[in-house]
Scaffold this motif. Sequence first.
Motif, PDB file in Angstrom:
ATOM      1  N   ALA A 195       0.791  -1.284  -0.001  1.00 19.50           N
ATOM      2  CA  ALA A 195       0.094  -0.080   0.046  1.00 19.50           C
ATOM      3  C   ALA A 195       0.860   1.412  -0.162  1.00 19.50           C
ATOM      4  N   ALA A 196       1.717   1.261   0.835  1.00 19.09           N
ATOM      5  CA  ALA A 196       2.893   2.448   0.913  1.00 19.09           C
ATOM      6  C   ALA A 196       3.489   2.573  -0.326  1.00 19.09           C
ATOM      7  N   ALA A 197       3.795   1.721  -1.080  1.00 20.21           N
ATOM      8  CA  ALA A 197       4.450   1.834  -2.412  1.00 20.21           C
ATOM      9  C   ALA A 197       3.558   2.284  -3.416  1.00 20.21           C
ATOM     10  N   SER A 198       2.319   2.153  -3.180  1.00 21.62           N
ATOM     11  CA  SER A 198       1.371   2.311  -4.124  1.00 21.62           C
ATOM     12  C   SER A 198       0.664   3.734  -4.092  1.00 21.62           C
ATOM     13  N   VAL A 199       0.545   4.189  -2.763  1.00 17.41           N
ATOM     14  CA  VAL A 199      -0.356   5.444  -2.545  1.00 17.41           C
ATOM     15  C   VAL A 199       0.690   6.415  -2.115  1.00 17.41           C
ATOM     16  N   HIS A 200       0.795   7.559  -2.927  1.00 19.96           N
ATOM     17  CA  HIS A 200       1.407   8.822  -2.402  1.00 19.96           C
ATOM     18  C   HIS A 200       0.575  10.029  -2.435  1.00 19.96           C
ATOM     19  N   ARG A 201      -0.038   9.881  -1.227  1.00 22.11           N
ATOM     20  CA  ARG A 201      -0.650  11.327  -0.868  1.00 22.11           C
ATOM     21  C   ARG A 201      -0.177  11.796   0.647  1.00 22.11           C
ATOM     22  N   SER A 202      -0.178  13.034   0.425  1.00 23.80           N
ATOM     23  CA  SER A 202       0.113  13.755   2.086  1.00 23.80           C
ATOM     24  C   SER A 202      -0.875  13.466   3.043  1.00 23.80           C
ATOM     25  N   GLU A 203      -2.218  13.291   2.564  1.00 21.66           N
ATOM     26  CA  GLU A 203      -3.128  13.064   3.821  1.00 21.66           C
ATOM     27  C   GLU A 203      -3.287  11.715   4.123  1.00 21.66           C
ATOM     28  N   VAL A 204      -2.430  10.651   3.476  1.00 26.53           N
ATOM     29  CA  VAL A 204      -2.524   9.327   3.753  1.00 26.53           C
ATOM     30  C   VAL A 204      -1.487   8.747   4.745  1.00 26.53           C
ATOM     31  N   THR A 205      -1.900   8.072   5.744  1.00 23.91           N
ATOM     32  CA  THR A 205      -0.726   7.247   6.315  1.00 23.91           C
ATOM     33  C   THR A 205      -1.287   5.877   6.560  1.00 23.91           C
ATOM     34  N   PHE A 206      -0.452   4.950   6.882  1.00 19.35           N
ATOM     35  CA  PHE A 206      -0.694   3.531   7.293  1.00 19.35           C
ATOM     36  C   PHE A 206       0.197   3.191   8.302  1.00 19.35           C
ATOM     37  N   GLN A 207      -0.542   2.101   9.026  1.00 19.18           N
ATOM     38  CA  GLN A 207      -0.167   1.592  10.447  1.00 19.18           C
ATOM     39  C   GLN A 207      -0.813   0.279  10.522  1.00 19.18           C
ATOM     40  N   GLN A 208       0.094  -0.672  11.239  1.00 19.65           N
ATOM     41  CA  GLN A 208      -0.403  -1.712  11.660  1.00 19.65           C
ATOM     42  C   GLN A 208      -1.387  -1.913  12.613  1.00 19.65           C
ATOM     43  N   GLY A 209      -2.335  -2.767  12.559  1.00 18.89           N
ATOM     44  CA  GLY A 209      -3.247  -3.139  13.410  1.00 18.89           C
ATOM     45  C   GLY A 209      -4.305  -3.829  13.025  1.00 18.89           C
ATOM     46  N   ASN A 210      -5.350  -3.944  13.624  1.00 15.78           N
ATOM     47  CA  ASN A 210      -6.327  -5.183  13.107  1.00 15.78           C
ATOM     48  C   ASN A 210      -7.897  -4.603  13.539  1.00 15.78           C
ATOM     49  N   ALA A 211      -8.940  -5.097  13.150  1.00 10.17           N
ATOM     50  CA  ALA A 211     -10.280  -4.494  13.436  1.00 10.17           C
ATOM     51  C   ALA A 211     -10.619  -4.783  14.992  1.00 10.17           C
ATOM     52  N   LEU A 212      -9.900  -5.338  15.537  1.00  8.80           N
ATOM     53  CA  LEU A 212     -10.301  -5.673  17.180  1.00  8.80           C
ATOM     54  C   LEU A 212      -9.742  -4.889  18.055  1.00  8.80           C
ATOM     55  N   GLU A 213      -8.352  -4.230  17.405  1.00  7.86           N
ATOM     56  CA  GLU A 213      -7.468  -3.459  18.160  1.00  7.86           C
ATOM     57  C   GLU A 213      -6.647  -2.648  17.347  1.00  7.86           C
ATOM     58  N   THR A 214      -7.413  -1.501  16.749  1.00 10.07           N
ATOM     59  CA  THR A 214      -6.689  -0.861  15.849  1.00 10.07           C
ATOM     60  C   THR A 214      -5.472   0.034  16.264  1.00 10.07           C
ATOM     61  N   GLY A 215      -5.218   0.426  17.470  1.00 15.01           N
ATOM     62  CA  GLY A 215      -4.409   1.218  17.937  1.00 15.01           C
ATOM     63  C   GLY A 215      -4.657   2.455  17.984  1.00 15.01           C
ATOM     64  N   LEU A 216      -5.962   3.101  17.698  1.00 16.92           N
ATOM     65  CA  LEU A 216      -6.278   4.327  17.249  1.00 16.92           C
ATOM     66  C   LEU A 216      -6.959   4.816  19.027  1.00 16.92           C
ATOM     67  N   ALA A 217      -6.782   5.975  19.082  1.00 17.08           N
ATOM     68  CA  ALA A 217      -7.464   6.540  20.547  1.00 17.08           C
ATOM     69  C   ALA A 217      -8.901   6.660  20.243  1.00 17.08           C
ATOM     70  N   ASP A 218      -9.553   6.766  21.503  1.00 15.64           N
ATOM     71  CA  ASP A 218     -10.712   7.253  21.580  1.00 15.64           C
ATOM     72  C   ASP A 218     -11.196   8.292  20.633  1.00 15.64           C
TER      73      ASP A 218
END
Length: 261
Positions: free
Chosen positions: A73-96
């Motif tokens: 994904a990171a090699a294919s998408v080049h937009r400043s507003e897009v980032t990627f991070q590892q996580g999953n649907a049950l534990e995204t790692g994002l804040a409340d």
Amino acid sequence: MPLNFHDRNNRSMYTGRTADLGWQQLIEREVNIKGVRAADIGCGGGIYTEALAKLGAASVVGIDFSSAMLEGAAASVHRSEVTFQQGNALETGLADEAVDLILERALIHHLTESELKDCFHEANRILSKEGTLIVQDRTPEDCLLEGNKEHLRGYLFEQYPQLKEKETGRRHAAERVIQILNQSGFREIEEFPLWEIRQHYDTFTAYRDDLQHRTGRSILHELTDEELNRLTDYIQKQTGFQDNDPVVEKDRWTIWIAKKH
């Protein structure tokens, strides 16, 4: 052999396409995208992560459990507003309340019913007040629609009916998805059918080659190379496509759009 999402050799399996125009139009019509903070959970190769940015999201984080998929994904998408991070649907790692919009496309069929509940609870947690959750997947009914010159996937289950149970067994019924969304704190749930263009092929031969490589088609990994050859022969016979005929392949999806309480 089932597709290994963690294999680096498959990191480009879900890249290289753009989001279907019909999908973009439905999302723009039904959801306020402009200026929102968005998350694409189960982002794969980032096709729809990028689409959310193009539709006007202020920021989009693509989340996937596979480092190989994220590398692609990171090699294919080049937009400043897009980032990627590892996580999953049950534990995204994002804040409340970290995002205003969540997309979960082609994700929930990988989850058991118990995991689906946890997935929707996690989505509720990371959504802001009045935030929107978009869930897109195939129901058992979507999967078993008959094949025709656009819905080529339907011929798979005509040729190999033994795959029906495996395919429908991993799909969640529409009414159950809605029930679990309600139980997870979502309201104003709307359901939309969508015939989405998966890909245009210049020739049937190009389509045949795509099937042979099982590009982004996990159910086809249940078949041997010989069985795939028989399938493409069967599709050509049923549709009447000549080798040089163009092909527009469509898939039937169901989309649920829900608001956080």
